[in-house]
Scaffold this active site. Structure first.
Site, PDB file in Angstrom:
ATOM      1  N   THR A 120       0.830  -1.207   0.000  1.00  0.00           N
ATOM      2  CA  THR A 120       0.000   0.000   0.000  1.00  0.00           C
ATOM      3  C   THR A 120       0.859   1.249   0.000  1.00  0.00           C
ATOM      4  O   THR A 120       0.560   2.225  -0.704  1.00  0.00           O
ATOM      5  CB  THR A 120      -0.938  -0.005   1.215  1.00  0.00           C
ATOM      6  OG1 THR A 120      -1.803  -1.143   1.146  1.00  0.00           O
ATOM      7  CG2 THR A 120      -1.790   1.255   1.249  1.00  0.00           C
ATOM      8  N   CYS A 138      11.280  10.499  -3.271  1.00  0.00           N
ATOM      9  CA  CYS A 138       9.983   9.901  -2.988  1.00  0.00           C
ATOM     10  C   CYS A 138      10.206   8.665  -2.120  1.00  0.00           C
ATOM     11  O   CYS A 138      11.344   8.276  -1.830  1.00  0.00           O
ATOM     12  CB  CYS A 138       9.242   9.549  -4.278  1.00  0.00           C
ATOM     13  SG  CYS A 138       9.878   8.099  -5.165  1.00  0.00           S
ATOM     14  N   CYS A 196       2.753  -5.499  13.557  1.00  0.00           N
ATOM     15  CA  CYS A 196       2.598  -5.418  15.004  1.00  0.00           C
ATOM     16  C   CYS A 196       1.835  -6.621  15.559  1.00  0.00           C
ATOM     17  O   CYS A 196       1.977  -6.960  16.737  1.00  0.00           O
ATOM     18  CB  CYS A 196       1.922  -4.113  15.395  1.00  0.00           C
ATOM     19  SG  CYS A 196       0.252  -3.901  14.756  1.00  0.00           S
TER      20      CYS A 196
END
Length: 252
Positions: free
Chosen positions: A131, A169, A185
């Protein structure tokens, strides 16, 4: 601004770097927050409370009991609910004058580009490289500033990638396809306040970009060691052979 807004945002207006003109820029702005989890929670809360006129909150997940340790947008009553919708309701409690759109899906492809094109600033608060790289490509293509944050275990990082200035970028820093370990996590854990620190800083960087005050983190990566609370700054050079931002000239 009306009298209620002048009162509500008076502590911003008192700052000469913001004043009425800067607050009006915030009220007219649109922010896209990708991810309504540990980072997106504090980031979105501060954007709404600061007076961003329109916020789009995108997240395809639902609220889980394990989220409540750090994802402060959500309450126990929201377990099982879309994170985007739970977040939208919470932001409207904080500031009913904010126009909040919830997208209960993982943005990708044409849908991602449409939302990035409509935004004045994009906050990457997601937790996966696929993503992050997709968001970066869209921001470079459409010339939108990107505020990127990450937090895992006790380690956090934040930077700004602004194609308008012709700087590096996200691809320049983390080339797509390289053998980079992706830590989640759910497996490694994360210190709850760490997400608050990084997410709040993402909101601060976004607000500065929209107002046009101060110096952004463009070209710099801040790394936080939460165990000893120390910061390290790394300069990010633009990769002249970067397949994403090569050939994209800065805005005039």
């Amino acid at each position: 601004m009306d009298d209620n807004q002048l009162l509500r945002y008076s502590r911003h207006i008192l700052l000469p770097q913001i004043d009425i003109e800067g607050q009006e820029k915030l009220l007219a702005a649109r922010a896209l927050v990708i991810g309504a989890g540990g980072l997106g929670s504090p980031a979105a809360l501060y954007l709404a409370s600061a007076g961003i006129g329109r916020i789009t909150l995108a997240d395809g997940d639902t609220v889980d009991p394990t989220n409540l340790q750090r994802q402060i947008l959500h309450r126990e009553s929201a377990i099982g609910q879309s994170k985007a919708e739970s977040g939208r309701l919470r932001l409207l409690e904080i500031n009913p004058g904010c126009d909040v759109t919830a997208i209960a899906a993982r943005l990708a492809g044409e849908a991602l580009e449409t939302e990035v094109a409509a935004a004045d600033v994009v906050l990457d608060c997601c937790d996966n490289f696929a993503t992050r790289h997709a968001v970066n490509r869209a921001c470079v293509k459409l010339g939108k500033p990107l505020v990127s944050g990450a937090a895992i275990r006790f380690d956090g990082q934040i930077s700004v990638f602004d194609p308008r200035s012709g700087g590096a970028c996200y691809q320049c820093l983390f080339p797509e396809g390289e053998d980079v370990e992706e830590l989640r996590c759910a497996v490694t854990g994360v210190f709850a306040p760490l997400t608050g620190i990084i997410g709040t800083m993402q909101a601060a960087e976004a607000l500065k970009l929209l107002i046009g005050c101060g110096e952004s983190l463009a070209g710099r990566l801040l790394l936080l060691d939460g165990l000893d609370m120390s910061w390290r700054e790394v300069r990010i050079p633009r990769d002249p052979s970067c397949p994403v931002c090569r050939g994209h000239a800065p805005a005039a």
